[in-house]
Design an enzyme around this catalytic site. Structure first.
Site, PDB file in Angstrom:
ATOM      1  N   PHE A  23       0.839  -1.030  -7.014  1.00 29.18           N
ATOM      2  CA  PHE A  23       0.945  -1.671  -8.317  1.00 29.18           C
ATOM      3  C   PHE A  23      -0.113  -2.749  -8.542  1.00 29.18           C
ATOM      4  O   PHE A  23      -0.008  -3.530  -9.469  1.00 29.18           O
ATOM      5  CB  PHE A  23       2.341  -2.255  -8.500  1.00 29.18           C
ATOM      6  N   LYS A  32      -4.414 -12.185  -8.500  1.00 33.90           N
ATOM      7  CA  LYS A  32      -3.482 -11.077  -8.348  1.00 33.90           C
ATOM      8  C   LYS A  32      -3.519 -10.220  -9.605  1.00 33.90           C
ATOM      9  O   LYS A  32      -3.263 -10.695 -10.712  1.00 33.90           O
ATOM     10  CB  LYS A  32      -2.062 -11.598  -8.113  1.00 33.90           C
ATOM     11  N   ASP A  80      12.481 -11.423  -4.893  1.00 38.83           N
ATOM     12  CA  ASP A  80      11.877 -10.577  -3.852  1.00 38.83           C
ATOM     13  C   ASP A  80      11.608 -11.386  -2.581  1.00 38.83           C
ATOM     14  O   ASP A  80      10.510 -11.363  -2.030  1.00 38.83           O
ATOM     15  CB  ASP A  80      10.587  -9.945  -4.355  1.00 38.83           C
ATOM     16  N   GLY A 119      -2.091  -2.176  -3.131  1.00 38.65           N
ATOM     17  CA  GLY A 119      -0.869  -1.390  -3.071  1.00 38.65           C
ATOM     18  C   GLY A 119      -0.708  -0.553  -4.317  1.00 38.65           C
ATOM     19  O   GLY A 119      -1.632  -0.418  -5.128  1.00 38.65           O
ATOM     20  N   THR A 137      -4.920  -7.810  -4.596  1.00 40.15           N
ATOM     21  CA  THR A 137      -5.062  -9.256  -4.458  1.00 40.15           C
ATOM     22  C   THR A 137      -6.450  -9.564  -3.915  1.00 40.15           C
ATOM     23  O   THR A 137      -6.891  -8.929  -2.942  1.00 40.15           O
ATOM     24  CB  THR A 137      -3.999  -9.825  -3.508  1.00 40.15           C
ATOM     25  N   LEU A 176      -8.097  -8.827  -0.499  1.00 41.98           N
ATOM     26  CA  LEU A 176      -7.090  -9.205   0.499  1.00 41.98           C
ATOM     27  C   LEU A 176      -6.046  -8.125   0.720  1.00 41.98           C
ATOM     28  O   LEU A 176      -5.576  -7.920   1.841  1.00 41.98           O
ATOM     29  CB  LEU A 176      -6.375 -10.492   0.063  1.00 41.98           C
ATOM     30  N   GLY A 177      -5.643  -7.435  -0.332  1.00 44.90           N
ATOM     31  CA  GLY A 177      -4.588  -6.438  -0.194  1.00 44.90           C
ATOM     32  C   GLY A 177      -4.576  -5.498  -1.374  1.00 44.90           C
ATOM     33  O   GLY A 177      -5.023  -5.833  -2.476  1.00 44.90           O
TER      34      GLY A 177
END
Length: 472
Positions: free
Chosen positions: A49, A68, A163, A47, A52, A44-45
């Protein structure tokens, strides 16, 4: 590009023709069974760090879930990061609220940390803002009235989010057809943002949304209230922080030197006004010092009660449909058909109509007329079945079912925007954002413009629309 679905893989991206992952060696199949329980189906994603994944829990009736994966920023911090992660995960596991994704499991695998949570389908509010346009005051108040009780709940349970921002709020559609906001990504490393899971005293926040005490590593309950206020101000105005190539943050909404939020000024530029009492609530949420803000989400919610809505609703995003201009001219072009190896099979000539949109100083845009009509989108089920057997990937099924799509006539730029065209539009009066008239690295008046952000492209279209009276 084919994604490796093994969450433990260090580099999941592979060329289309690969059958095995070039990084971990696992087969590039349509799914992967991870931790002897979770059938991973999609990345899904990704980055700085972590990543997902969308998955199914095979030990719980194939329940959809999200895995995650988090990584410690430095190997020497791994032990402390793991300890903090487990403490935070335990607190999240104890939360039970319909507007917070349920935490199903958490564990450590090799040197990585994992959360397994309920999957929330839908768009986050940043994407919604891009697609549907700026938030009205009414819509912004709905967001506050929906999420302030969630903040009150987590704060009473000893949890700070740390966040809050548009990317971490989802709109979920209920069975009844109504929708509600869901707060996602609780305290820890974020897979698509500049935050990380670290030791106490270090920062877990996103620039442009964090209060002073938060940025200094000492967040309190009022810090979450500040972040929610900042989220509302940005969705209301469409002004979001942008990280520049030199690492600095550009922000047209917030003056860091004075700690002043200029959301009223931005609304005024858009010919919009806000209810005075609503403005007072938002200003209180955004006070620089925690002692001057609402000390609880309940207090902020009570301040919202009984406020009338007078804000002018912003227009929906343009459909980029332009009425037929005068002086249409025609031009000829060649149509070339090739086979799957790139060999030319056929050549033919065709024509299309266009007009020139004059900008300034002899610089113009050639806009080509694209006729409206209906066509079939998608791939035939039999072809999908055939390709799926060859490439062993279920993503091909997203091309099904075939369906008819109808579009209205519109105009499309004949070429990419050149540096000369960009410079001409950049000289027009500012709407929301400043435009660098010469952002490109490879110089040339007729070369395509480059190093332009999404927001600058939007500003380009807004200035062009205001000058021409057409929707771009």
């Amino acid at each position: 590009m084919v994604d490796c679905l093994n969450p433990a893989c260090s580099n999941p991206f592979n060329p289309n023709h690969h059958s095995f992952c070039s990084s971990c060696g696992f087969p590039l199949t349509s799914s992967y069974l991870f931790h002897n329980q979770y059938r991973v189906t999609r990345l899904l994603g990704e980055g700085a760090f972590g990543r997902t994944y969308l998955a199914e829990d095979t030990k719980c009736l194939n329940r959809p879930c999200v895995i995650k994966k988090f990584l410690a920023q430095q190997q020497k911090n791994l032990a402390k990061a793991t300890e903090l992660f487990m403490q935070e995960a335990q607190r999240l596991h104890e939360l039970d609220h319909p507007q917070i994704p349920s935490l199903y499991a958490y564990f450590k695998h090799d040197n990585s940390l994992y959360l397994v949570q309920r999957y929330i389908a839908g768009d986050n509010l940043l994407k919604e803002c891009f697609k549907q346009g700026l938030f009205s005051e009414f819509k912004t108040r709905q967001l506050l009235q929906s999420l302030l009780p969630v903040l009150q709940y987590i704060h009473e349970n000893g949890v700070l989010h740390r966040d809050i921002k548009p990317e971490n709020i989802m709109r979920k559609t209920l069975v009844s057809g109504a929708s509600e906001f869901v707060l996602i990504d609780f305290g820890g490393a974020k897979q698509i943002t500049g935050t990380t899971l670290t030791k106490p005293g270090t920062q877990i926040f996103t620039p442009g949304y964090a209060a002073i005490e938060h940025a200094m590593g000492q967040p309190v309950r009022a810090s979450d209230i500040y972040s929610l206020g900042a989220t509302c101000a940005r969705l209301l105005t469409g002004c979001f922080p942008e990280q520049q190539l030199d690492g600095t943050i550009r922000d047209d909404l917030f003056d860091a030197s004075t700690q002043d939020w200029q959301w009223r000024e931005q609304l005024q530029k858009q010919s919009r006004t806000a209810n005075e009492r609503f403005g007072e609530v938002l200003d209180t949420m955004l006070q620089p010092f925690a002692r001057d803000r609402y000390q609880s989400a309940k207090e902020a919610l009570q301040a919202l009660e009984g406020i009338a809505v007078v804000l002018t609703t912003p227009a929906s995003p343009s459909k980029r449909i332009v009425t037929s201009p005068p002086n249409l001219r025609s031009f000829s072009f060649e149509v070339i058909s090739v086979d799957n190896r790139g060999n030319v099979e056929n050549r033919s000539s065709s024509q299309a109509n266009y007009f020139t949109e004059e900008i300034a100083g002899g610089v113009g845009l050639e806009m080509v007329a694209i006729p409206g009509g209906s066509f079939i989108m998608g791939t035939d089920d039999r072809e999908i079945e055939r390709l799926s057997k060859i490439y062993k990937h279920t993503l091909l099924k997203s091309e099904s079912p075939q369906h008819q799509v109808t579009i209205q006539p519109f105009y499309l730029g004949k070429y990419a925007i050149t540096q000369a065209q960009w410079k001409a539009v950049a000289a027009l009066p500012k709407i929301l954002h400043d435009l660098n008239p010469d952002p490109s690295n490879f110089k040339g008046a007729n070369h395509p413009v480059e190093r332009v952000t999404w927001w600058e492209a939007e500003e380009f279209c807004k200035r062009l629309s205001k000058k021409t009276g057409k929707q771009y």
